[in-house]
Design a protein around this motif. Structure first.
Motif, PDB file in Angstrom:
ATOM      1  N   LEU A 146       0.837  -1.211   0.000  1.00 29.82           N
ATOM      2  CA  LEU A 146       0.000   0.000   0.000  1.00 29.82           C
ATOM      3  C   LEU A 146       0.868   1.256   0.000  1.00 29.82           C
ATOM      4  N   GLU A 147       1.964   1.200   0.753  1.00 27.99           N
ATOM      5  CA  GLU A 147       2.889   2.335   0.812  1.00 27.99           C
ATOM      6  C   GLU A 147       3.512   2.584  -0.571  1.00 27.99           C
ATOM      7  N   THR A 148       3.924   1.487  -1.214  1.00 28.08           N
ATOM      8  CA  THR A 148       4.509   1.600  -2.547  1.00 28.08           C
ATOM      9  C   THR A 148       3.490   2.140  -3.543  1.00 28.08           C
ATOM     10  N   ALA A 149       2.240   1.695  -3.416  1.00 23.49           N
ATOM     11  CA  ALA A 149       1.186   2.176  -4.316  1.00 23.49           C
ATOM     12  C   ALA A 149       1.045   3.691  -4.197  1.00 23.49           C
ATOM     13  N   ARG A 150       1.190   4.183  -2.990  1.00 21.72           N
ATOM     14  CA  ARG A 150       1.078   5.633  -2.789  1.00 21.72           C
ATOM     15  C   ARG A 150       2.196   6.378  -3.523  1.00 21.72           C
ATOM     16  N   GLU A 151       3.399   5.804  -3.508  1.00 21.23           N
ATOM     17  CA  GLU A 151       4.503   6.416  -4.268  1.00 21.23           C
ATOM     18  C   GLU A 151       4.197   6.429  -5.761  1.00 21.23           C
ATOM     19  N   PHE A 152       3.624   5.329  -6.255  1.00 19.50           N
ATOM     20  CA  PHE A 152       3.285   5.277  -7.674  1.00 19.50           C
ATOM     21  C   PHE A 152       2.178   6.266  -8.027  1.00 19.50           C
ATOM     22  N   GLU A 153       1.262   6.477  -7.108  1.00 18.02           N
ATOM     23  CA  GLU A 153       0.191   7.446  -7.393  1.00 18.02           C
ATOM     24  C   GLU A 153       0.790   8.842  -7.544  1.00 18.02           C
ATOM     25  N   GLN A 154       1.820   9.128  -6.756  1.00 17.82           N
ATOM     26  CA  GLN A 154       2.449  10.444  -6.862  1.00 17.82           C
ATOM     27  C   GLN A 154       3.336  10.563  -8.096  1.00 17.82           C
ATOM     28  N   ASN A 155       3.913   9.456  -8.509  1.00 21.32           N
ATOM     29  CA  ASN A 155       4.807   9.472  -9.654  1.00 21.32           C
ATOM     30  C   ASN A 155       4.566   8.238 -10.510  1.00 21.32           C
ATOM     31  N   LYS A 156       3.745   8.416 -11.541  1.00 15.45           N
ATOM     32  CA  LYS A 156       3.294   7.262 -12.328  1.00 15.45           C
ATOM     33  C   LYS A 156       4.359   6.734 -13.290  1.00 15.45           C
ATOM     34  N   GLU A 157       5.337   7.580 -13.644  1.00 16.24           N
ATOM     35  CA  GLU A 157       6.344   7.164 -14.630  1.00 16.24           C
ATOM     36  C   GLU A 157       7.580   6.640 -13.927  1.00 16.24           C
ATOM     37  N   GLN A 158       7.629   5.344 -13.706  1.00 12.67           N
ATOM     38  CA  GLN A 158       8.830   4.782 -13.078  1.00 12.67           C
ATOM     39  C   GLN A 158       9.165   3.511 -13.847  1.00 12.67           C
ATOM     40  N   LYS A 159       9.961   3.685 -14.891  1.00  7.71           N
ATOM     41  CA  LYS A 159      10.151   2.573 -15.826  1.00  7.71           C
ATOM     42  C   LYS A 159      11.314   1.677 -15.431  1.00  7.71           C
TER      43      LYS A 159
END
Ligand SMILES: [Zn+2]
Lengths: 302, 154
Positions: A21-34
């Motif tokens: 869930l914590e990681t999902a929050r990071e992805f919500e803030q920054n969607k482009e992490q290739k």
């Protein structure tokens, strides 16, 4: 670390759930992490589910990996009689991970035992759909600021509805209180109530939607799914029992949010969409970040 | 064998060496043979069905000559015959008496009752966790996670 799959929500500990869930929050803030560039992930949909497939495939693309696979099994070697084992073994040779949906229950667990790469269950019949459960948890955390000590009112088909069963299991880590609102015919099965008793978790059962609208933090609405019924008369009796409309929401708690795994039919009126309590569209969007987090965790990247 | 002639039951069935399984429910004797993989073996096997038993009404008994089982094999019988007893015979004497322990997991001998379970559609060995509810045993399928009763055994 050996390969880890996600087949049922019980495969993740409380710590792993919180981590994802914590990681999902990071992805919500920054969607482009290739950071998965160069990886290939198989998306094997042995039965069609456009909603779930698009969400997973978008997640894979956002992480920079490539997708191979199929969106329904009618044209594959499976339809020519190849065993699931042989299909999974063959695909395992090509990819770094398998995301699969299959109409038969237990198929994903079995696939995870024959595959040499991690398997993510994207739904096995009426059994498990753990990424849905994690996105439900994420939605609860995002709207309430916490998971602990919340009152969750589950409404609708609590007998056949797998999303409510898995959510109940997952929330049991966080000292919840449950309200089960359902018609007599679709009550929460005894085995889940026994499970709650064993953990000392309180619950109340009611048949009336009005009973507990005003004292819950989360109103988790579900659809009555025709395909789960063997008796068509039973379905006719219960299909339209609950209809939530905006006029029923005048005295609800300010922080209350309505979740629904979608698609909805008649159980939530359109006029609810414009209230501050509706969260189900955002909930569906959250699936993307949660699936990005699941994939990167299982591949050992986050 | 001469000293056994006073007891008819023992005459027909006395074992020099082997295993006697007693107190099997009368209707579960053939399933017990299946579970212990005794179909087609060369050993001499004596079967009694519908014998009267004070505790059970009608019981069954199986005597297998020159065969000794691992506890793990015998414990599978607990699913269909939890009250069965095992007598190990050497040189006409009972050298050991055992009761059965319910195994935590059973592999391969039961069928999942869920028609949508993958194990009913593909060549997969079934796996179940046993759940003891006091007076009956149920089986939790490792694959579909549904609960079956023991009618699905073999
Ligand atoms: Zn099963």
């Amino acid at each position: 670390m050996g390969k880890k799959s996600l087949i049922s929500i019980g495969d993740f500990s409380k710590e792993e759930i919180l981590h994802v869930l914590e990681t999902a929050r990071e992805f919500e803030q920054n969607k482009e992490q290739k950071f998965l560039e160069g990886k290939v992930i198989a998306s094997l949909f042995f039965e069609p589910s456009t909603r779930t497939r698009l969400s997973f495939e978008t997640a894979i693309n956002r992480l920079g990996a490539k997708v191979i696979g199929f969106s329904d099994a009618s044209n594959t070697s499976q339809s020519k009689g190849e065993t699931l084992k042989d299909t999974i073994k063959m695909v395992s040779n090509y990819v770094d991970m398998i995301v699969m949906r299959h109409p038969l229950e237990g198929s994903s667990r079995y696939a995870s035992e024959v595959a040499s790469v991690p398997v993510v269950n994207a739904g096995d019949g009426a059994n498990q759909h753990p990424s849905q459960t994690l996105l439900d948890l994420y939605s609860i955390m995002q709207t309430q600021g916490r998971l602990d000590s919340l009152t969750i009112n589950m409404v609708g088909d609590l007998k056949y509805g797998r999303t409510t069963h898995s959510l109940l299991q997952a929330m049991s880590h966080f000292n919840p209180k449950f309200i089960f609102t359902s018609p007599e015919e679709l009550k929460m099965p005894k085995e889940y109530k026994t499970f709650l008793d064993s953990k000392g978790i309180a619950y109340e059962e009611t048949t009336s939607l009005e009973d507990h609208l005003n004292d819950c933090d989360i109103l988790y609405m579900t659809r009555v799914q025709q395909e789960r019924f063997t008796d068509p008369m039973e379905y006719e009796r219960v299909k339209d029992v609950y209809r939530l409309s905006a006029s029923m929401l005048t005295d609800v708690k300010e922080n209350m949010k309505i979740l629904h795994p979608l698609p909805r039919i008649t159980e939530i009126d359109q006029d609810v969409d414009d209230t501050p309590y509706a969260y189900y569209f955002k909930q569906a969007e959250n699936g993307l970040y949660v699936r990005m987090a699941i994939i990167s965790y299982l591949l050992g990247y986050r | 064998m001469a000293n056994n002639t006073t007891n008819k039951e023992l005459v027909v069935s006395a074992l020099e060496n082997g295993t006697v399984l007693d107190h099997i429910p009368a209707d579960k004797v053939y399933k017990a043979l299946d579970i212990l993989n005794l179909k087609g073996v060369e050993n001499q096997i004596t079967i009694g069905i519908n014998l009267s038993s004070r505790a059970q009404g009608k019981k069954g008994i199986i005597k297998i000559a020159d065969k000794f089982f691992e506890d793990e094999e015998l414990n599978k019988l607990a699913l269909i015959a939890p009250k069965a007893t095992v007598n190990v015979i050497r040189n006409f004497e009972v050298v050991e008496k055992k009761t059965l322990t319910m195994p935590e997991e059973i592999v391969g001998i039961a069928k999942c009752m869920n028609p949508k379970c993958i194990t009913n559609h593909q060549p997969i060995k079934t796996r179940f966790t046993t759940i003891d509810n006091g007076n009956e045993i149920s089986l939790l399928c490792h694959y579909c996670e549904k609960i079956s009763d023991t009618r699905g055994i073999l």
